[in-house]
Design a protein around this motif. Sequence first.
Motif, PDB file in Angstrom:
ATOM      1  N   LEU A 286       0.832  -1.201   0.000  1.00 30.76           N
ATOM      2  CA  LEU A 286       0.000   0.000   0.000  1.00 30.76           C
ATOM      3  C   LEU A 286       0.870   1.256   0.000  1.00 30.76           C
ATOM      4  N   TRP A 287       1.924   1.251   0.801  1.00 35.79           N
ATOM      5  CA  TRP A 287       2.852   2.383   0.819  1.00 35.79           C
ATOM      6  C   TRP A 287       3.418   2.650  -0.581  1.00 35.79           C
ATOM      7  N   LEU A 288       3.878   1.587  -1.243  1.00 31.80           N
ATOM      8  CA  LEU A 288       4.436   1.753  -2.584  1.00 31.80           C
ATOM      9  C   LEU A 288       3.393   2.257  -3.580  1.00 31.80           C
ATOM     10  N   GLN A 289       2.185   1.701  -3.505  1.00 33.98           N
ATOM     11  CA  GLN A 289       1.149   2.118  -4.448  1.00 33.98           C
ATOM     12  C   GLN A 289       0.707   3.556  -4.200  1.00 33.98           C
ATOM     13  N   MET A 290       0.668   3.956  -2.936  1.00 27.97           N
ATOM     14  CA  MET A 290       0.322   5.344  -2.621  1.00 27.97           C
ATOM     15  C   MET A 290       1.428   6.274  -3.117  1.00 27.97           C
ATOM     16  N   LEU A 291       2.674   5.880  -2.884  1.00 31.01           N
ATOM     17  CA  LEU A 291       3.825   6.691  -3.274  1.00 31.01           C
ATOM     18  C   LEU A 291       3.899   6.850  -4.789  1.00 31.01           C
ATOM     19  N   TYR A 292       3.807   5.736  -5.495  1.00 29.97           N
ATOM     20  CA  TYR A 292       3.931   5.793  -6.951  1.00 29.97           C
ATOM     21  C   TYR A 292       2.655   6.310  -7.613  1.00 29.97           C
ATOM     22  N   GLY A 293       1.540   6.213  -6.908  1.00 29.97           N
ATOM     23  CA  GLY A 293       0.335   6.886  -7.374  1.00 29.97           C
ATOM     24  C   GLY A 293       0.544   8.388  -7.383  1.00 29.97           C
ATOM     25  N   ALA A 294       1.173   8.902  -6.333  1.00 30.03           N
ATOM     26  CA  ALA A 294       1.501  10.332  -6.283  1.00 30.03           C
ATOM     27  C   ALA A 294       2.451  10.699  -7.409  1.00 30.03           C
ATOM     28  N   PHE A 295       3.494   9.892  -7.605  1.00 34.06           N
ATOM     29  CA  PHE A 295       4.472  10.189  -8.651  1.00 34.06           C
ATOM     30  C   PHE A 295       3.820  10.207 -10.032  1.00 34.06           C
ATOM     31  N   ALA A 296       2.833   9.332 -10.239  1.00 35.47           N
ATOM     32  CA  ALA A 296       2.150   9.284 -11.535  1.00 35.47           C
ATOM     33  C   ALA A 296       1.408  10.582 -11.815  1.00 35.47           C
ATOM     34  N   LEU A 297       0.898  11.221 -10.745  1.00 35.87           N
ATOM     35  CA  LEU A 297       0.178  12.489 -10.905  1.00 35.87           C
ATOM     36  C   LEU A 297       1.141  13.644 -11.178  1.00 35.87           C
TER      37      LEU A 297
ATOM     38  N   LEU B 267      -1.571  12.661  -1.780  1.00 36.05           N
ATOM     39  CA  LEU B 267      -1.141  11.259  -1.862  1.00 36.05           C
ATOM     40  C   LEU B 267       0.264  11.081  -1.308  1.00 36.05           C
ATOM     41  N   LEU B 268       1.121  12.055  -1.537  1.00 30.66           N
ATOM     42  CA  LEU B 268       2.475  11.979  -0.997  1.00 30.66           C
ATOM     43  C   LEU B 268       2.439  12.010   0.528  1.00 30.66           C
ATOM     44  N   ASP B 269       1.586  12.856   1.094  1.00 33.06           N
ATOM     45  CA  ASP B 269       1.419  12.881   2.558  1.00 33.06           C
ATOM     46  C   ASP B 269       0.883  11.540   3.058  1.00 33.06           C
TER      47      ASP B 269
END
Length: 271
Positions: free
Chosen positions: A11-22, A31-33
């Motif tokens: 979940l941490w990775l998906q949240m992190l890379y979800g932010a990066f995708a934006l 999302l980064l927070d």
Amino acid sequence: MRELFRKKHQLWLQMLYGAFALQEGKEYAILLDFARIEFRHLKWLAKLMIKEGLDFDWDREHIDIVHKFDRGVYETLVEVIDKVEREYGVAPLFDRMKRDEAYMRYKLEQFAKQDPKELTAFDKRLFYEGLEGESLQALVEFLFEESYKEYELIVTYFYAAMHTSSKELYSIFEDLIYESCFHLKSFALLQAKLGILALPRVVMREVYKFEDLENFLRNGIDEEIAAKEQCKALSQAVSDEELQKFFDFINYQEDYHIELMREALAHLQNS
């Protein structure tokens, strides 16, 4: 709890890379927070596991982070949060995690109701103004190599920090984790700009479950010196002034990373 740790890691990775995708905007920042909160959850969970005589690892299942529209990022994260919630037991820590993620789910569901925005982080366009040929290829190779290296350092220093009884070593490892998180973010955002955002590969257990901390630190110093040379070479190879300044900036930060690792090595040798 091992399965919970694994799902929380994912979940941490998906949240992190979800932010990066934006890449930018209000949703990116939120999302980064959320990713930083999830990383804190991992720290608390690891401490609880070790206290109860358990250990954790950084294994993970296959994660697909590729989405054409931002809505896909938000909807996938809601699904992942729901799966994680099923793993929680009864404890004040789990109550905290559930309440955090209830708010995260609420915000993600609100974002998903907005008009969808097309993502360019995965379109493989490989374009960076002012770069082409060998310079562009050198940048691409550097980003993939260094993104993995920073992820590897994050999970390795995290594991070492959770298993040390030394407050001094813990503090040094925590600083190195923060630095690697910043570098990972910086490199991933460049990947996204080029349309080649991708998760780092899985870190093998033997990398972070090492037996000789002194040897690990010596090898780490050598790796940091090599990374400095790569940054220096890349700074000289690219014609874009902003990129040159960025890689000089990273290069100088590596100097202090080496100093921190030498401090950790000296502490071990003198204790």
